[in-house]
Write a protein that holds these residues in place. Structure first.
Motif, PDB file in Angstrom:
ATOM      1  N   PHE A 221       0.854  -1.187   0.000  1.00 58.60           N
ATOM      2  CA  PHE A 221       0.000   0.000   0.000  1.00 58.60           C
ATOM      3  C   PHE A 221       0.893   1.242   0.000  1.00 58.60           C
ATOM      4  O   PHE A 221       1.694   1.450   0.929  1.00 58.60           O
ATOM      5  CB  PHE A 221      -0.906   0.021   1.232  1.00 58.60           C
ATOM      6  N   ASP A 222       0.776   2.048  -1.041  1.00 59.52           N
ATOM      7  CA  ASP A 222       1.582   3.259  -1.180  1.00 59.52           C
ATOM      8  C   ASP A 222       0.631   4.432  -1.400  1.00 59.52           C
ATOM      9  O   ASP A 222       0.231   4.740  -2.510  1.00 59.52           O
ATOM     10  CB  ASP A 222       2.550   3.104  -2.363  1.00 59.52           C
ATOM     11  N   ASN A 223       0.248   5.051  -0.276  1.00 61.44           N
ATOM     12  CA  ASN A 223      -0.735   6.137  -0.300  1.00 61.44           C
ATOM     13  C   ASN A 223      -2.061   5.681  -0.908  1.00 61.44           C
ATOM     14  O   ASN A 223      -2.749   6.447  -1.587  1.00 61.44           O
ATOM     15  CB  ASN A 223      -0.197   7.356  -1.059  1.00 61.44           C
ATOM     16  N   ALA A 224      -2.417   4.439  -0.654  1.00 61.93           N
ATOM     17  CA  ALA A 224      -3.739   3.952  -1.052  1.00 61.93           C
ATOM     18  C   ALA A 224      -4.789   4.630  -0.173  1.00 61.93           C
ATOM     19  O   ALA A 224      -4.526   4.985   0.983  1.00 61.93           O
ATOM     20  CB  ALA A 224      -3.816   2.438  -0.900  1.00 61.93           C
ATOM     21  N   ARG A 225      -5.978   4.786  -0.712  1.00 64.22           N
ATOM     22  CA  ARG A 225      -6.996   5.541   0.005  1.00 64.22           C
ATOM     23  C   ARG A 225      -8.289   4.729   0.158  1.00 64.22           C
ATOM     24  O   ARG A 225      -8.612   3.882  -0.679  1.00 64.22           O
ATOM     25  CB  ARG A 225      -7.302   6.855  -0.727  1.00 64.22           C
ATOM     26  N   THR A 226      -8.996   5.032   1.238  1.00 59.40           N
ATOM     27  CA  THR A 226     -10.334   4.487   1.427  1.00 59.40           C
ATOM     28  C   THR A 226     -11.150   5.498   2.222  1.00 59.40           C
ATOM     29  O   THR A 226     -10.599   6.304   2.981  1.00 59.40           O
ATOM     30  CB  THR A 226     -10.290   3.126   2.140  1.00 59.40           C
ATOM     31  N   ASP A 227     -12.456   5.467   2.057  1.00 56.76           N
ATOM     32  CA  ASP A 227     -13.322   6.469   2.677  1.00 56.76           C
ATOM     33  C   ASP A 227     -13.203   6.440   4.201  1.00 56.76           C
ATOM     34  O   ASP A 227     -13.023   5.376   4.813  1.00 56.76           O
ATOM     35  CB  ASP A 227     -14.774   6.240   2.283  1.00 56.76           C
ATOM     36  N   ALA A 228     -13.351   7.595   4.804  1.00 57.27           N
ATOM     37  CA  ALA A 228     -13.188   7.735   6.249  1.00 57.27           C
ATOM     38  C   ALA A 228     -14.181   6.899   7.037  1.00 57.27           C
ATOM     39  O   ALA A 228     -13.892   6.482   8.174  1.00 57.27           O
ATOM     40  CB  ALA A 228     -13.302   9.213   6.653  1.00 57.27           C
ATOM     41  N   ASP A 229     -15.357   6.641   6.454  1.00 58.74           N
ATOM     42  CA  ASP A 229     -16.376   5.898   7.202  1.00 58.74           C
ATOM     43  C   ASP A 229     -16.256   4.382   7.022  1.00 58.74           C
ATOM     44  O   ASP A 229     -17.081   3.630   7.545  1.00 58.74           O
ATOM     45  CB  ASP A 229     -17.774   6.354   6.808  1.00 58.74           C
ATOM     46  N   LEU A 230     -15.224   3.920   6.315  1.00 57.89           N
ATOM     47  CA  LEU A 230     -15.061   2.485   6.109  1.00 57.89           C
ATOM     48  C   LEU A 230     -14.151   1.871   7.166  1.00 57.89           C
ATOM     49  O   LEU A 230     -13.216   1.106   6.884  1.00 57.89           O
ATOM     50  CB  LEU A 230     -14.550   2.193   4.694  1.00 57.89           C
ATOM     51  N   VAL A 231     -14.436   2.203   8.411  1.00 56.61           N
ATOM     52  CA  VAL A 231     -13.807   1.589   9.577  1.00 56.61           C
ATOM     53  C   VAL A 231     -14.868   0.745  10.256  1.00 56.61           C
ATOM     54  O   VAL A 231     -15.948   1.243  10.583  1.00 56.61           O
ATOM     55  CB  VAL A 231     -13.282   2.650  10.573  1.00 56.61           C
ATOM     56  N   VAL A 232     -14.565  -0.538  10.454  1.00 54.18           N
ATOM     57  CA  VAL A 232     -15.515  -1.424  11.133  1.00 54.18           C
ATOM     58  C   VAL A 232     -15.251  -1.328  12.631  1.00 54.18           C
ATOM     59  O   VAL A 232     -14.124  -1.528  13.087  1.00 54.18           O
ATOM     60  CB  VAL A 232     -15.365  -2.879  10.657  1.00 54.18           C
ATOM     61  N   GLY A 233     -16.300  -1.033  13.407  1.00 48.07           N
ATOM     62  CA  GLY A 233     -16.109  -0.775  14.826  1.00 48.07           C
ATOM     63  C   GLY A 233     -15.541   0.616  15.024  1.00 48.07           C
ATOM     64  O   GLY A 233     -15.518   1.443  14.114  1.00 48.07           O
ATOM     65  N   GLU A 234     -15.068   0.876  16.214  1.00 47.23           N
ATOM     66  CA  GLU A 234     -14.517   2.193  16.522  1.00 47.23           C
ATOM     67  C   GLU A 234     -13.072   2.294  16.057  1.00 47.23           C
ATOM     68  O   GLU A 234     -12.337   1.303  16.014  1.00 47.23           O
ATOM     69  CB  GLU A 234     -14.575   2.448  18.033  1.00 47.23           C
ATOM     70  N   VAL A 235     -12.640   3.496  15.720  1.00 44.04           N
ATOM     71  CA  VAL A 235     -11.229   3.748  15.431  1.00 44.04           C
ATOM     72  C   VAL A 235     -10.409   3.389  16.672  1.00 44.04           C
ATOM     73  O   VAL A 235     -10.759   3.772  17.791  1.00 44.04           O
ATOM     74  CB  VAL A 235     -11.006   5.222  15.044  1.00 44.04           C
ATOM     75  N   GLY A 236      -9.357   2.644  16.489  1.00 41.36           N
ATOM     76  CA  GLY A 236      -8.524   2.212  17.616  1.00 41.36           C
ATOM     77  C   GLY A 236      -8.961   0.913  18.249  1.00 41.36           C
ATOM     78  O   GLY A 236      -8.292   0.396  19.139  1.00 41.36           O
ATOM     79  N   GLN A 237     -10.091   0.352  17.791  1.00 46.21           N
ATOM     80  CA  GLN A 237     -10.594  -0.900  18.333  1.00 46.21           C
ATOM     81  C   GLN A 237     -10.480  -2.052  17.328  1.00 46.21           C
ATOM     82  O   GLN A 237     -11.230  -3.023  17.387  1.00 46.21           O
ATOM     83  CB  GLN A 237     -12.058  -0.728  18.755  1.00 46.21           C
ATOM     84  N   GLY A 238      -9.510  -1.952  16.431  1.00 46.95           N
ATOM     85  CA  GLY A 238      -9.335  -2.957  15.397  1.00 46.95           C
ATOM     86  C   GLY A 238      -8.971  -4.329  15.923  1.00 46.95           C
ATOM     87  O   GLY A 238      -9.306  -5.345  15.309  1.00 46.95           O
ATOM     88  N   TRP A 239      -8.285  -4.367  17.078  1.00 44.20           N
ATOM     89  CA  TRP A 239      -7.919  -5.665  17.647  1.00 44.20           C
ATOM     90  C   TRP A 239      -9.166  -6.479  17.976  1.00 44.20           C
ATOM     91  O   TRP A 239      -9.251  -7.660  17.644  1.00 44.20           O
ATOM     92  CB  TRP A 239      -7.069  -5.447  18.898  1.00 44.20           C
ATOM     93  N   LYS A 240     -10.133  -5.839  18.597  1.00 42.69           N
ATOM     94  CA  LYS A 240     -11.372  -6.519  18.965  1.00 42.69           C
ATOM     95  C   LYS A 240     -12.089  -7.038  17.715  1.00 42.69           C
ATOM     96  O   LYS A 240     -12.570  -8.180  17.682  1.00 42.69           O
ATOM     97  CB  LYS A 240     -12.292  -5.554  19.727  1.00 42.69           C
ATOM     98  N   VAL A 241     -12.162  -6.221  16.675  1.00 44.30           N
ATOM     99  CA  VAL A 241     -12.846  -6.621  15.452  1.00 44.30           C
ATOM    100  C   VAL A 241     -12.091  -7.754  14.769  1.00 44.30           C
ATOM    101  O   VAL A 241     -12.684  -8.727  14.284  1.00 44.30           O
ATOM    102  CB  VAL A 241     -13.007  -5.422  14.498  1.00 44.30           C
ATOM    103  N   ALA A 242     -10.756  -7.648  14.745  1.00 42.06           N
ATOM    104  CA  ALA A 242      -9.941  -8.690  14.119  1.00 42.06           C
ATOM    105  C   ALA A 242     -10.115 -10.026  14.819  1.00 42.06           C
ATOM    106  O   ALA A 242     -10.169 -11.079  14.175  1.00 42.06           O
ATOM    107  CB  ALA A 242      -8.470  -8.284  14.126  1.00 42.06           C
ATOM    108  N   MET A 243     -10.214 -10.019  16.139  1.00 50.73           N
ATOM    109  CA  MET A 243     -10.408 -11.264  16.888  1.00 50.73           C
ATOM    110  C   MET A 243     -11.785 -11.866  16.594  1.00 50.73           C
ATOM    111  O   MET A 243     -11.938 -13.082  16.522  1.00 50.73           O
ATOM    112  CB  MET A 243     -10.255 -11.005  18.383  1.00 50.73           C
TER     113      MET A 243
END
Length: 388
Positions: A221-243
């Motif tokens: 990924f080299d400056n790849a982009r995705t929309d700001a609202d395409l975060v599943v769960g809360e920002v910073g809570q990716g560990w919980k979602v990944a599990m």
């Protein structure tokens, strides 16, 4: 779980079996037995068409609630579906990462907007997904990922590298674990992003494997982009979602995997009969042990279905990874000296391909070392492993 079948369940079994018999014909007949781990290159486009045919007939995402496009099957009914699908010889499905991992994650933790945007494409098998977890320096320790994502106006800008990314070359989207904060402790600084693959800044490079295939990839990924609202769960809570996603990865579909293992073991036994290796008492003992262990794995999987995600699943992954690797070794022992020879065209026999690919079974999907740490620390209460 209670696997005592009632009349409705047996009717469902007959319906599934009948549909497969009627539809695995004509242009789909040659797909029987194709695909799966180490063989994802086989008739990929034709298997995708088969997946889309299943979707049109209502046999996609059968475990999902009906309101999201599924059939809402119970655990017992899901077992029936996967058993009949595997027994029919139907080809490995190409959209399993979306159907079995991302979809259930979005149903549990996604926003209504994310569900409306992505779930229909998964059900219809018109949008394919890959998983952006492992990195060169964080293969098993997911919390150590270094891929970064920074918010730039209404988009996330993603930079970093993922590795061992299955089917990235065919995927339309990737669910990516990226570090969005360097100030929080490493488990809390992660976010779970949905990133489009077909854009500038995404480079997919196949990894040539010992089997001569390349279903695994590096993704840059080299400056790849995705929309700001395409975060599943809360920002910073990716560990919980990944599990949560990993819990779905090791769920009911593993029963179909075990039926596939049974077919591979049967093939090894047949080869042992042809070569005479079955008369070797050591080989015969290994075959009996493999049969007993596979039945134990099946019973463990049935016993733990519907339970808490994570801990039981770690045991299941540990069991089948080691068993399948040992099956590859048994296949080569049965083949004997002939198994050591590969012609100039590198056309591997079934035993050779099984042996070579099964080397990865104790690594992908969570390495043995990590599964043992989970069991020892979280189940047995042993001291945590020392970390640098």
């Amino acid at each position: 779980m209670d696997l005592t079948s009632d009349v409705a369940d047996e009717q469902l079994r007959a319906e599934i079996r009948g549909w497969l018999e009627q539809n695995l014909t004509g242009k789909f007949a040659h797909l029987r037995g194709l695909g799966g781990s180490g063989r994802e290159h086989e008739a990929f486009e034709e298997r995708l068409e088969w997946n889309q045919h299943m979707a049109k007939e209502g046999w996609s995402c059968v475990a999902w609630p009906k309101e999201f496009g599924g059939r809402g099957l119970s655990l017992e009914q899901q077992v029936i579906f996967h058993e009949e699908y595997a027994r029919s010889g139907a080809p490995a499905r190409v959209n399993h990462l979306g159907e079995e991992l991302l979809g259930p994650t979005l149903i549990e933790l996604g926003t209504p907007e994310q569900q409306a945007r992505f779930l229909p494409g998964i059900v219809a098998a018109t949008e394919l997904w890959c998983q952006g977890y492992s990195e060169p320096g964080a293969g098993s320790d997911l919390a150590a990922v270094s891929t970064r994502a920074e918010l730039d106006g209404d988009a996330w800008v993603v930079n970093g590298q993922k590795v061992w990314t299955s089917l990235a070359q065919q995927a339309d989207w990737c669910f990516v674990i990226a570090r969005t904060s360097t100030e929080a402790r490493k488990h809390d600084g992660l976010s779970y992003l949905l990133v489009p693959m077909h854009q500038p800044g995404v480079d997919v490079r196949p990894i040539n494997q010992l089997t001569g295939t390349s279903e695994f990839n590096e993704v840059f990924f080299d400056n790849a982009r995705t929309d700001a609202d395409l975060v599943v769960g809360e920002v910073g809570q990716g560990w919980k979602v990944a599990m949560a996603t990993l819990g779905y990865e090791r769920g009911v579909s593993t029963l179909a995997q075990q039926i596939g293992f049974r077919k591979e073991l049967d093939a090894v036994i047949e080869e042992a009969k042809l070569t005479g290796a079955v008369h070797d008492p050591v080989i015969r003992d290994r075959i009996v042990r493999a049969e007993m262990e596979l039945e134990t794995i099946r019973l463990h999987a049935l016993r733990t279905l519907g339970g808490a995600q994570g801990l039981d699943m770690s045991t299941t992954k540990l069991l089948w990874g080691q068993w399948h690797r040992a099956l590859g070794e048994l296949a080569m022992a049965v083949a004997g000296p002939a198994g050591l020879y590969v012609g100039d065209d590198y056309a591997l026999s079934h035993s050779q391909a099984l042996y070579l690919f099964s080397r990865s079974d104790t690594i992908y999907g969570g390495s043995d070392e990590i599964q043992k740490n989970v069991i020892s620390e979280r189940v047995l209460g042993l001291p945590r492993e020392a970390r640098a």
